[in-house]
Every structure is written in C-alpha cells, then in structure tokens.
Motif scaffolding. Sequence first.
Motif, PDB file in Angstrom:
ATOM      1  N   GLU A 143       0.897   5.901  -1.559  1.00 18.87           N
ATOM      2  CA  GLU A 143       0.353   6.706  -2.023  1.00 18.87           C
ATOM      3  C   GLU A 143       0.340   6.465  -3.454  1.00 18.87           C
ATOM      4  OE1 GLU A 143       2.022  10.216  -1.068  1.00 18.87           O
ATOM      5  OE2 GLU A 143       1.254   9.942   0.805  1.00 18.87           O
TER       6      GLU A 143
ATOM      7  N   THR B 122     -13.229  -1.434  -3.359  1.00 16.95           N
ATOM      8  CA  THR B 122     -12.574  -2.007  -2.479  1.00 16.95           C
ATOM      9  C   THR B 122     -11.620  -0.478  -1.077  1.00 16.95           C
ATOM     10  OG1 THR B 122     -10.269  -2.594  -3.495  1.00 16.95           O
ATOM     11  CG2 THR B 122     -11.797  -4.502  -2.749  1.00 16.95           C
ATOM     12  N   ARG B 123     -12.008   0.496  -1.792  1.00 14.68           N
ATOM     13  CA  ARG B 123     -10.383   1.565  -0.986  1.00 14.68           C
ATOM     14  C   ARG B 123     -11.282   2.248  -0.306  1.00 14.68           C
ATOM     15  NH1 ARG B 123     -11.583   7.008  -4.376  1.00 14.68           N
ATOM     16  NH2 ARG B 123     -10.023   6.159  -5.828  1.00 14.68           N
ATOM     17  N   HIS B 124     -12.344   1.775   0.819  1.00 12.99           N
ATOM     18  CA  HIS B 124     -12.829   1.749   1.648  1.00 12.99           C
ATOM     19  C   HIS B 124     -11.899   0.416   2.874  1.00 12.99           C
ATOM     20  CE1 HIS B 124     -15.611  -1.203   0.260  1.00 12.99           C
ATOM     21  NE2 HIS B 124     -15.744  -1.257   1.594  1.00 12.99           N
TER      22      HIS B 124
ATOM     23  N   ASN C 142      -1.651  -0.002  -4.806  1.00 14.59           N
ATOM     24  CA  ASN C 142      -1.855  -0.843  -3.777  1.00 14.59           C
ATOM     25  C   ASN C 142      -1.585  -2.540  -5.308  1.00 14.59           C
ATOM     26  OD1 ASN C 142      -2.811   1.125  -2.010  1.00 14.59           O
ATOM     27  ND2 ASN C 142      -4.444   1.301  -2.808  1.00 14.59           N
TER      28      ASN C 142
ATOM     29  N   PHE D  85       0.747  -1.062  -0.104  1.00 11.92           N
ATOM     30  CA  PHE D  85       0.077  -0.059  -0.171  1.00 11.92           C
ATOM     31  C   PHE D  85       1.196   1.478   0.038  1.00 11.92           C
ATOM     32  CE2 PHE D  85      -4.045  -2.297   0.537  1.00 11.92           C
ATOM     33  CZ  PHE D  85      -3.304  -3.442   1.120  1.00 11.92           C
TER      34      PHE D  85
ATOM     35  N   GLY E 263      -8.783  -0.140   2.906  1.00  9.21           N
ATOM     36  CA  GLY E 263      -7.360   0.054   3.305  1.00  9.21           C
ATOM     37  C   GLY E 263      -6.613  -1.410   3.605  1.00  9.21           C
ATOM     38  N   HIS E 264      -6.109  -1.480   4.731  1.00  4.03           N
ATOM     39  CA  HIS E 264      -5.251  -2.660   4.799  1.00  4.03           C
ATOM     40  C   HIS E 264      -6.083  -4.026   4.841  1.00  4.03           C
ATOM     41  CE1 HIS E 264      -1.079   0.284   6.064  1.00  4.03           C
ATOM     42  NE2 HIS E 264      -2.056   0.336   4.323  1.00  4.03           N
ATOM     43  N   ARG E 265      -7.490  -3.685   5.807  1.00  7.43           N
ATOM     44  CA  ARG E 265      -8.050  -4.589   6.115  1.00  7.43           C
ATOM     45  C   ARG E 265      -8.963  -5.276   4.611  1.00  7.43           C
ATOM     46  NH1 ARG E 265     -13.433  -4.791   6.456  1.00  7.43           N
ATOM     47  NH2 ARG E 265     -13.730  -1.992   6.538  1.00  7.43           N
TER      48      ARG E 265
END
Length: 217
Positions: free
Chosen positions: A66, A94-96, A69, A64, A98-100
């Motif tokens: 800037e 899937t932007r919301h 990803n 991930f 994040g690392h999840r």
Amino acid sequence: MRWILALILALALSACGSGTPSAWQAYQQAEAVPGQGLGDLRLGSESLGSMVDQFGVERVGGWFSEEDNGIELIYTSVGLHFMFPLEGDCAQATRHLGHRLIREMYQGSDFLARYPACRDLRLETILIGSGMRDSWWEGSTHRGSRLGDLWPEVVGRHGSPQGQGSAYLPQAQHTSLESLRFDDGMELYFRTTGSGAADAPDRLLMPLSFIRLFSPH
C-alpha cells in the motif's frame, strides 16, 4: 527498509536478453562502497534504462504494498540484485498493470519503449551474493571484506555496527541470517551455523553471505 517489508514477487521465466559474461567482467572485482554502490554502478544515479541497455534482463522481481511498489532486476548468474522504487510518472503510467508489470518487464526494451518514463527510475539498493554455482563476485567492501569471510575478521575490519541481530532477506527466504547494519549505507549478512542461536561460538564460524548497499537517509 521498505523493500524488505513489502511483498516480493519473482517469476521463474526464461531469461530474455540476459547480459553476456563480458558485460559483467568489469564488476567481478569491483569495490562495494556503503551509500555509493558497486564500482561505477552508483546508487541514486544509475537508471533502470541504462541497466537494461547494458545488461539486458535475466530475471525480474518486484514488491507491491500500500505504501510503495518497485522493480528488482535479478542476475542470478553473477549473484547481483538491483532494486528500483516505482515513482513519479512511471508509477502513474504503470498503475493499471499491477503485478503484471513484472511479467512485462521480461521484455525490457519493449517495456521501456511503451513506458519511457520508467527509464529514469533510480537505483536504490544493490544486493551482492553468490552466483549460480559459487561466489562470482571476487571484489571486497571498502574495508577489504569478501564473501565467505568469517564474522570475527569482518567485525575486526568494519568496527561496531549501528544495528545487529537476526535478519530476513526475501532473496534468501530459507536461510537463517544475522546481520551487521551500518548507517552509512551497508548491511552485512552472515549465514548462521550450529544450533542457529546467535551466540559467540556460532559467530566464530558464520560466513559473510550477502552484502546490501543502500542510500542512507
């Protein structure tokens, strides 16, 4: 080499739906071809969905930054890594997360059912190394080099590289490496020996430890 510069995440969770040994059997002696892939696992055409369908999910990593990803499918049992950049509709959907996103990918089939656009992500990079105990892969590069071969014989087969020097692999963070990079889509990594200095005596005993296949741009 965006995936090298980005943050790599690997979650040590239990394997979920991992591929059986028979699923990988056809690739144990497959040829590694620069810019193309490993056997019929082709760069630029193999999709994330087809990989999950065929091999399941053993471990998942990701990067991930800037700039971009991505998702990394990690099969430690056979020493193979497959990198898929997050692009297009999948990246938007899937932007919301994040690392999840990495944690949710451990339920591969469920994840792809919720985010069908991610099925079409395309394979960008393959990394071949040792499996859990030894070098599971028994194949060779298109020039006949195998894991464990020493620097002089590999150079003799592959010729002069377009790039050479010390290298870093997120998948081998604590290993000192030197690499030969070829612009047709292959980078060969050797574990350094002795003092770790990249001089001729050290190179005589440096074994080929990783092979990276990528799409040349």
